[in-house]
Write an enzyme that holds these catalytic residues in place. Sequence first.
Site, mmCIF file in Angstrom:
data_model
loop_
_atom_site.group_PDB
_atom_site.id
_atom_site.type_symbol
_atom_site.label_atom_id
_atom_site.label_comp_id
_atom_site.label_asym_id
_atom_site.label_seq_id
_atom_site.Cartn_x
_atom_site.Cartn_y
_atom_site.Cartn_z
ATOM 1 N N ALA A 62 0.848 -1.190 0.000
ATOM 2 C CA ALA A 62 0.000 0.000 0.000
ATOM 3 C C ALA A 62 0.882 1.238 0.000
ATOM 4 O O ALA A 62 2.020 1.192 0.449
ATOM 5 C CB ALA A 62 -0.886 -0.009 1.234
ATOM 6 N N GLY A 101 0.787 -5.123 0.980
ATOM 7 C CA GLY A 101 -0.329 -5.228 0.030
ATOM 8 C C GLY A 101 0.096 -5.824 -1.301
ATOM 9 O O GLY A 101 -0.722 -6.428 -2.001
ATOM 10 N N GLU A 104 -0.122 -9.419 -0.726
ATOM 11 C CA GLU A 104 -1.550 -9.753 -0.591
ATOM 12 C C GLU A 104 -2.210 -9.818 -1.974
ATOM 13 O O GLU A 104 -3.067 -10.669 -2.228
ATOM 14 C CB GLU A 104 -2.228 -8.720 0.313
ATOM 15 N N GLU A 125 4.120 -5.269 7.669
ATOM 16 C CA GLU A 125 3.285 -4.180 8.212
ATOM 17 C C GLU A 125 3.565 -3.901 9.686
ATOM 18 O O GLU A 125 3.465 -2.767 10.139
ATOM 19 C CB GLU A 125 1.795 -4.534 8.035
HETATM 20 N N1 T1G Z 1 4.561 3.416 0.001
HETATM 21 C C1 T1G Z 1 5.032 4.610 -0.411
HETATM 22 N N2 T1G Z 1 6.354 4.868 -0.701
HETATM 23 C C2 T1G Z 1 7.199 3.844 -0.561
HETATM 24 C C3 T1G Z 1 6.783 2.556 -0.121
HETATM 25 C C4 T1G Z 1 5.390 2.357 0.146
HETATM 26 N N3 T1G Z 1 4.897 1.187 0.529
HETATM 27 N N4 T1G Z 1 7.877 1.760 -0.080
HETATM 28 C C5 T1G Z 1 8.925 2.509 -0.470
HETATM 29 N N5 T1G Z 1 8.530 3.759 -0.759
HETATM 30 C C6 T1G Z 1 9.374 4.863 -1.256
HETATM 31 C C7 T1G Z 1 10.414 5.327 -0.229
HETATM 32 O O1 T1G Z 1 9.901 6.267 0.647
HETATM 33 C C8 T1G Z 1 11.492 5.910 -1.149
HETATM 34 O O2 T1G Z 1 11.073 7.195 -1.525
HETATM 35 C C9 T1G Z 1 11.437 5.017 -2.372
HETATM 36 O O3 T1G Z 1 10.150 4.386 -2.335
HETATM 37 C C10 T1G Z 1 12.484 3.935 -2.376
HETATM 38 O O4 T1G Z 1 12.413 3.241 -1.140
HETATM 39 C C11 T1G Z 1 -2.966 -3.215 3.133
HETATM 40 C C12 T1G Z 1 -1.527 -1.373 4.516
HETATM 41 C C13 T1G Z 1 10.478 -1.802 -0.552
HETATM 42 C C14 T1G Z 1 12.288 -2.787 0.811
HETATM 43 O O5 T1G Z 1 6.248 -2.005 4.588
HETATM 44 O O6 T1G Z 1 10.528 -1.651 3.136
HETATM 45 O O7 T1G Z 1 0.795 -2.754 2.432
HETATM 46 O O8 T1G Z 1 12.827 8.549 -0.421
HETATM 47 O O9 T1G Z 1 14.676 3.988 -0.296
HETATM 48 O O10 T1G Z 1 16.078 0.562 0.152
HETATM 49 O O11 T1G Z 1 -1.608 -4.781 4.131
HETATM 50 O O12 T1G Z 1 11.195 0.733 0.784
HETATM 51 O O13 T1G Z 1 13.046 7.917 -2.804
HETATM 52 O O14 T1G Z 1 11.261 9.547 -2.050
HETATM 53 O O15 T1G Z 1 13.319 2.274 0.961
HETATM 54 O O16 T1G Z 1 15.354 -0.331 -2.100
HETATM 55 C C15 T1G Z 1 3.815 -2.524 3.476
HETATM 56 C C16 T1G Z 1 7.988 -0.558 2.767
HETATM 57 C C17 T1G Z 1 3.048 -1.243 3.350
HETATM 58 C C18 T1G Z 1 7.422 -1.924 2.544
HETATM 59 C C19 T1G Z 1 12.759 -0.921 -0.796
HETATM 60 N N6 T1G Z 1 5.049 -2.375 2.749
HETATM 61 N N7 T1G Z 1 9.122 -0.308 1.930
HETATM 62 O O17 T1G Z 1 13.863 -0.538 -0.093
HETATM 63 O O18 T1G Z 1 14.325 1.713 -1.281
HETATM 64 S S1 T1G Z 1 1.602 -1.306 4.356
HETATM 65 C C20 T1G Z 1 6.187 -2.110 3.391
HETATM 66 C C21 T1G Z 1 10.325 -0.875 2.218
HETATM 67 C C22 T1G Z 1 0.533 -2.330 3.497
HETATM 68 C C23 T1G Z 1 -1.557 -3.607 3.395
HETATM 69 C C24 T1G Z 1 -0.770 -2.626 4.202
HETATM 70 C C25 T1G Z 1 11.462 -0.492 1.330
HETATM 71 C C26 T1G Z 1 11.703 -1.521 0.197
HETATM 72 P P1 T1G Z 1 12.107 8.369 -1.691
HETATM 73 P P2 T1G Z 1 13.736 2.836 -0.328
HETATM 74 P P3 T1G Z 1 15.016 0.330 -0.856
#
Ligand code: T1G
Length: 697
Positions: A62, A101, A104, A125
């Site tokens: 998400a 997500g 999912e 999450e």
């Molecule tokens: N949403 C929005 N922006 C995101 C994002 C996300 N999920 N993940 C990464 N970014 C942006 C980040 O801020 C950065 O932006 C750029 O992408 C590169 O990221 C319903 C509700 C995927 C392992 O927890 O763990 O799904 O600084 O520098 O080191 O169940 O990002 O360049 O402007 O971190 O290669 C669950 C979160 C969401 C994964 C990549 N997902 N992301 O790491 O790059 S909740 C997560 C990460 C959800 C559902 C629920 C890492 C990465 P900018 P980065 P990276």
Amino acid sequence: MAVVATQRDGDVAVIRMDNPPVNALGHALRTGLDKAFAEAIGDAAIRAIVLTGTGKFFSAGADITEFRSEAREPYLPQLIDKIEASPKPVVAAINGTALGGGLELALGCHYRVASPDVRQLGLPEIKLGIIPGAGGTQRLPRAIGVEAALGLITTGTFIDARKGLSAGLIDRVADRDVVAAAVELARAQAGKPPRRLAEKEIDRASLPAGLFEKARGAIARHPSGPTAPKAAIDAVEAATRLGIGEGCARERELFREAAASPPARALQYAFFAERQAANLPGIGSDLKRREVESVGILGAGTMGTGIAISFLNGGFPVTIVEANQEALDTGVGRIKDTLSANARRGRITEAQAADRFAKLTPSLKLEDLGKADLVIEAVFENMALKKEVFQKLDAIAKPGAILATNTSTLNVDEIAAVTKRPQDVVGLHFFSPANIMRLLEIVRAEKTAGEVMATSMAIAKRIGKIGVQAGVCDGFVGNRMLAAYGGEVQAMLLEGAMPQEIDGALEAWGMAMGPLAVSDLAGLDVGYRIRKERKLTGEAAQHARVADKIVEMGRLGQKTGAGYYKYDASRKRQVDPEIEALIRAEAEALQIKQRHIPADEIVERCLLRLANEGAKILEEGIALRASDIDTMYLNGYGFPGWRGGPMWQADHRGLKTVAERIKAYAGKYGARWKIAPLIERLAADGGSFAALDAKKR
Ligand code: T1G
Ligand code: NAD
């Protein structure tokens, strides 16, 4: 630009997500998917569907940036239900990272094919203070079993494609192009009833007795801590009791509760704060980074060895130089032992441990650092010595080499000034143990070149550290605030709070370890040497008396079995009446009437001293953002992620109240509580640190 594209491969529709940088499932992408699936399902010529991503990402889940605004249709859970309900087989071609997500979404597909180089599959999450909210807690147990799903969801850990295959999450690991492999599987399934996880029953009877009670027993509970760990267990348990529809509804309830909690907001703030820290004003991604393929380290003590291990783990060849053979042997031995221990614990393989140790070159000759692209100095914290070694390094290091100092407090401008290449000098301040702590304070000296800063930030990422910029002042950002925090702790000792009361109050509040126990762990001699170097006077000297006396008694902390506490063989800390007596005697000598200090006051005074000093640092430009300060405290000083950091805490409490409280303490304790003008101003304007940071973006 369209974030979803559909191509036809004969009678198979290939739907591709293309929403850089990570295919976050924001409103535009959900809308695009909803439309693309409706078209493919409605198209009579299409017999099967493949869903895939772009580049290194299937989808990172998400869009976290949308969490603070009202969710808009199509909602992710409903979109996934539609995909799962498709009468035509849907195959996920997992080309890269699939998290939250994103996974999912893949679980809503009927089959999953993964590219062999996929390393990140998971539902993390919980690290954001929430739980999977689009069916993950209901479908993952049906895919890989309840226990395995519980493990992944409550820890947020990632698995790779191979592990996914053996766990039953992935149906095939492609031996060639993942989309082609998925199209082949989709075509083979066309016309057959799709296999829906939603229809799979969970055999509750086969579960080990007490599985969920045990899981609930194992999670750290804190009255105001994250609710997500328990909510995750409750949601997975619901999957074993309820059908998919009711289970998902229960999941949504638990998701909403967790998402509305302060710990979730703090953890999501921390997620973006960590990423913001990498953005340095005036340093664009187009600025040339210097090539760094070899590293030299001077000093193989506590820090030199930890730093060496970090670079060896990062794949760098490392040359380490010491002043004498004994110190060199001790240091090399510590590096070897740590790598072997990591192999024994299964964090790396034996082969990796051997390979990394083989990349280490010990030496007693400074000249052997002459070929290194980056040289990091970690000798004793003494300015004269630092200047002496930097003059020598200036003479032997190759042109263009980066010369870094690991000093905790000393003036990097002064160190750089003894070289003919101050533009190549930077502070790389690691935290002990340097191979574990993720924070790297990158100290930008007056003449440090932009490309040296950019290169240092890139190196931090390559060795798994979080690089945060700091300016030059006494103690930079982290240790300068620590001195204020530590000073307040020393003041409270003299006022009557005993070490166990101070550490107890802060640990109950959520700190990983209280300040006095941390000092015992790091070694009381480090602080003692810094205080002697500073020649403290007035109140600061008064507040150092207890700490100095303890060191002069030969109690250096855990490494001597005694410091503020005494330690048994298993390094368990015990209250020592001798220290209590010493503190009371010092208070008497200073005619300080002792009293009981309530835990709330202990916590409040520590947090306010941190925020007040942080505000001064911000105003002086020593830190770029309040969120940088918080990123430092979360990753270098044991501040709990779900508390956001000292600056987030101040905002969360409200700067008006914070200003009032600081002024109240100033009225009672005087100059050390002088309010930072920035706090006074923001409080008057109804401002916040977060708003200040946002203005700088
Ligand atoms: N949403 C929005 N922006 C995101 C994002 C996300 N999920 N993940 C990464 N970014 C942006 C980040 O801020 C950065 O932006 C750029 O992408 C590169 O990221 C319903 C509700 C995927 C392992 O927890 O763990 O799904 O600084 O520098 O080191 O169940 O990002 O360049 O402007 O971190 O290669 C669950 C979160 C969401 C994964 C990549 N997902 N992301 O790491 O790059 S909740 C997560 C990460 C959800 C559902 C629920 C890492 C990465 P900018 P980065 P990276
Ligand atoms: P340490 O005493 O454990 O190690 C210093 C090493 O430097 C010793 O092994 C010594 O033999 C070696 N050395 C001294 N002079 C030398 C020379 N001329 N050439 C080669 N080697 C020489 O100290 P430490 O704790 O590793 O601290 C090193 C630096 O890191 C200091 O500047 C300190 O302030 C900083 N630092 C320490 C910590 C910590 O928690 N210990 C944390 C961050 C930064």
